[in-house]
Design a protein around this motif. Sequence first.
Motif, PDB file in Angstrom:
ATOM      1  N   VAL A 272       0.849  -1.167   0.164  1.00 49.60           N
ATOM      2  CA  VAL A 272      -0.104   0.127   0.075  1.00 49.60           C
ATOM      3  C   VAL A 272       0.766   1.400   0.185  1.00 49.60           C
ATOM      4  N   VAL A 273       0.555   2.237  -0.783  1.00 45.67           N
ATOM      5  CA  VAL A 273       1.124   3.512  -0.857  1.00 45.67           C
ATOM      6  C   VAL A 273      -0.003   4.525  -0.513  1.00 45.67           C
ATOM      7  N   HIS A 274      -0.065   5.137   0.514  1.00 45.90           N
ATOM      8  CA  HIS A 274      -1.079   5.856   1.136  1.00 45.90           C
ATOM      9  C   HIS A 274      -0.722   7.330   1.499  1.00 45.90           C
ATOM     10  N   ARG A 275      -1.286   8.252   0.840  1.00 49.91           N
ATOM     11  CA  ARG A 275      -1.096   9.552   1.290  1.00 49.91           C
ATOM     12  C   ARG A 275       0.540   9.881   1.199  1.00 49.91           C
ATOM     13  N   THR A 276       1.102   9.620  -0.087  1.00 52.56           N
ATOM     14  CA  THR A 276       2.397   9.505   0.062  1.00 52.56           C
ATOM     15  C   THR A 276       2.683  10.101  -1.527  1.00 52.56           C
ATOM     16  N   HIS A 277       3.187  10.963  -1.535  1.00 58.15           N
ATOM     17  CA  HIS A 277       3.523  11.497  -3.119  1.00 58.15           C
ATOM     18  C   HIS A 277       5.094  11.034  -3.640  1.00 58.15           C
ATOM     19  N   ARG A 278       5.164  11.033  -4.814  1.00 53.02           N
ATOM     20  CA  ARG A 278       6.462  10.739  -5.599  1.00 53.02           C
ATOM     21  C   ARG A 278       6.902   9.442  -5.292  1.00 53.02           C
ATOM     22  N   CYS A 279       6.063   8.118  -5.456  1.00 52.56           N
ATOM     23  CA  CYS A 279       6.727   6.880  -5.222  1.00 52.56           C
ATOM     24  C   CYS A 279       6.694   6.030  -6.153  1.00 52.56           C
ATOM     25  N   THR A 280       7.633   5.443  -6.713  1.00 54.99           N
ATOM     26  CA  THR A 280       7.595   4.156  -7.675  1.00 54.99           C
ATOM     27  C   THR A 280       7.448   2.996  -7.163  1.00 54.99           C
ATOM     28  N   VAL A 281       6.453   2.301  -7.616  1.00 58.13           N
ATOM     29  CA  VAL A 281       6.266   0.933  -7.296  1.00 58.13           C
ATOM     30  C   VAL A 281       6.499  -0.101  -8.569  1.00 58.13           C
ATOM     31  N   ARG A 282       7.368  -1.107  -8.478  1.00 57.44           N
ATOM     32  CA  ARG A 282       7.461  -1.842  -9.448  1.00 57.44           C
ATOM     33  C   ARG A 282       8.080  -3.163  -9.394  1.00 57.44           C
ATOM     34  N   GLN A 283       7.942  -4.081 -10.102  1.00 58.76           N
ATOM     35  CA  GLN A 283       8.463  -5.299 -10.096  1.00 58.76           C
ATOM     36  C   GLN A 283       8.577  -6.060  -8.682  1.00 58.76           C
ATOM     37  N   ASN A 284       7.057  -5.916  -8.191  1.00 59.20           N
ATOM     38  CA  ASN A 284       7.013  -6.478  -6.830  1.00 59.20           C
ATOM     39  C   ASN A 284       5.986  -7.909  -7.048  1.00 59.20           C
ATOM     40  N   THR A 285       6.136  -8.875  -6.156  1.00 59.99           N
ATOM     41  CA  THR A 285       5.227 -10.168  -6.310  1.00 59.99           C
ATOM     42  C   THR A 285       4.330  -9.950  -5.036  1.00 59.99           C
ATOM     43  N   ILE A 286       3.136 -10.012  -5.515  1.00 59.77           N
ATOM     44  CA  ILE A 286       1.973  -9.923  -4.314  1.00 59.77           C
ATOM     45  C   ILE A 286       0.956 -11.059  -4.716  1.00 59.77           C
ATOM     46  N   TYR A 287       0.804 -11.835  -3.649  1.00 58.58           N
ATOM     47  CA  TYR A 287      -0.163 -12.803  -3.713  1.00 58.58           C
ATOM     48  C   TYR A 287      -0.582 -13.388  -2.419  1.00 58.58           C
ATOM     49  N   ASP A 288      -2.111 -13.906  -2.521  1.00 61.51           N
ATOM     50  CA  ASP A 288      -2.541 -14.627  -1.307  1.00 61.51           C
ATOM     51  C   ASP A 288      -2.811 -13.724  -0.096  1.00 61.51           C
ATOM     52  N   ASN A 289      -2.955 -12.489  -0.347  1.00 61.86           N
ATOM     53  CA  ASN A 289      -3.143 -11.465   0.811  1.00 61.86           C
ATOM     54  C   ASN A 289      -4.734 -11.356   0.928  1.00 61.86           C
ATOM     55  N   GLY A 290      -5.131 -11.096   2.121  1.00 58.79           N
ATOM     56  CA  GLY A 290      -6.495 -11.023   2.501  1.00 58.79           C
ATOM     57  C   GLY A 290      -7.473 -11.993   2.146  1.00 58.79           C
ATOM     58  N   VAL A 291      -7.067 -13.189   2.243  1.00 63.14           N
ATOM     59  CA  VAL A 291      -7.654 -14.392   2.145  1.00 63.14           C
ATOM     60  C   VAL A 291      -8.311 -14.793   3.239  1.00 63.14           C
ATOM     61  N   ILE A 292      -9.677 -14.639   3.409  1.00 62.39           N
ATOM     62  CA  ILE A 292     -10.534 -14.776   4.557  1.00 62.39           C
ATOM     63  C   ILE A 292     -11.910 -15.418   4.015  1.00 62.39           C
ATOM     64  N   PRO A 293     -12.725 -16.018   4.655  1.00 63.98           N
ATOM     65  CA  PRO A 293     -12.496 -16.515   6.057  1.00 63.98           C
ATOM     66  C   PRO A 293     -11.981 -17.916   5.804  1.00 63.98           C
ATOM     67  N   ARG A 294     -11.952 -18.772   6.961  1.00 57.01           N
ATOM     68  CA  ARG A 294     -11.498 -20.040   7.032  1.00 57.01           C
ATOM     69  C   ARG A 294     -12.588 -21.126   6.568  1.00 57.01           C
ATOM     70  N   LEU A 295     -12.109 -21.845   5.599  1.00 56.92           N
ATOM     71  CA  LEU A 295     -13.367 -22.676   5.205  1.00 56.92           C
ATOM     72  C   LEU A 295     -13.618 -23.880   6.258  1.00 56.92           C
ATOM     73  N   ASP A 296     -12.545 -24.305   7.060  1.00 54.25           N
ATOM     74  CA  ASP A 296     -12.564 -25.402   7.754  1.00 54.25           C
ATOM     75  C   ASP A 296     -13.147 -24.793   9.069  1.00 54.25           C
ATOM     76  N   ARG A 297     -13.526 -24.052   9.431  1.00 59.58           N
ATOM     77  CA  ARG A 297     -14.013 -23.387  10.753  1.00 59.58           C
ATOM     78  C   ARG A 297     -15.085 -22.233  10.405  1.00 59.58           C
ATOM     79  N   PRO A 298     -16.273 -22.716   9.961  1.00 55.41           N
ATOM     80  CA  PRO A 298     -17.304 -21.682   9.710  1.00 55.41           C
ATOM     81  C   PRO A 298     -17.500 -20.940  10.972  1.00 55.41           C
ATOM     82  N   GLU A 299     -18.038 -19.507  10.828  1.00 50.82           N
ATOM     83  CA  GLU A 299     -18.400 -18.748  11.964  1.00 50.82           C
ATOM     84  C   GLU A 299     -19.920 -18.945  12.188  1.00 50.82           C
ATOM     85  N   ASP A 300     -20.337 -18.843  13.405  1.00 52.23           N
ATOM     86  CA  ASP A 300     -21.621 -18.912  13.562  1.00 52.23           C
ATOM     87  C   ASP A 300     -22.157 -17.514  13.328  1.00 52.23           C
ATOM     88  N   VAL A 301     -21.518 -16.643  13.059  1.00 54.81           N
ATOM     89  CA  VAL A 301     -22.473 -15.227  12.878  1.00 54.81           C
ATOM     90  C   VAL A 301     -21.620 -14.746  11.310  1.00 54.81           C
TER      91      VAL A 301
END
Length: 103
Positions: free
Chosen positions: A61-90
């Motif tokens: 994440v680049v947030h409220r920041t000027h003059r930032c170059t983002v390149r050649q990054n490998t990004i995967y499997d972030n924010g992977v929710i919820p767990r399938l093996d434990r369903p939530e009651d609510v």
Amino acid sequence: PDCETGLVSGCPWQCRYGKASQDYIIDGSGVYVTRNSDTYTNGWMELTGNTCYKNGINGLVVHRTHRCTVRQNTIYDNGVIPRLDRPEDVIEDWHVGASGKSR
């Protein structure tokens, strides 16, 4: 009950959060650059060659920041929710749109 004794069964994610019994990731970012616009007034920032995976929310994440170059990054499997093996009651609002994904 289970939450007080540290047992995982019968304990919703809210009472496991931040404890030894927490067996999932729900928050946390890989690389997070924020609020540098006022203090970083000269030059450029560069985010290159990072690998961000299995973070609870964001990979990069680049947030409220000027003059930032983002390149050649490998990004995967972030924010992977919820767990399938434990369903939530609510069903929480963050479950919406996460069908088939797991923490």
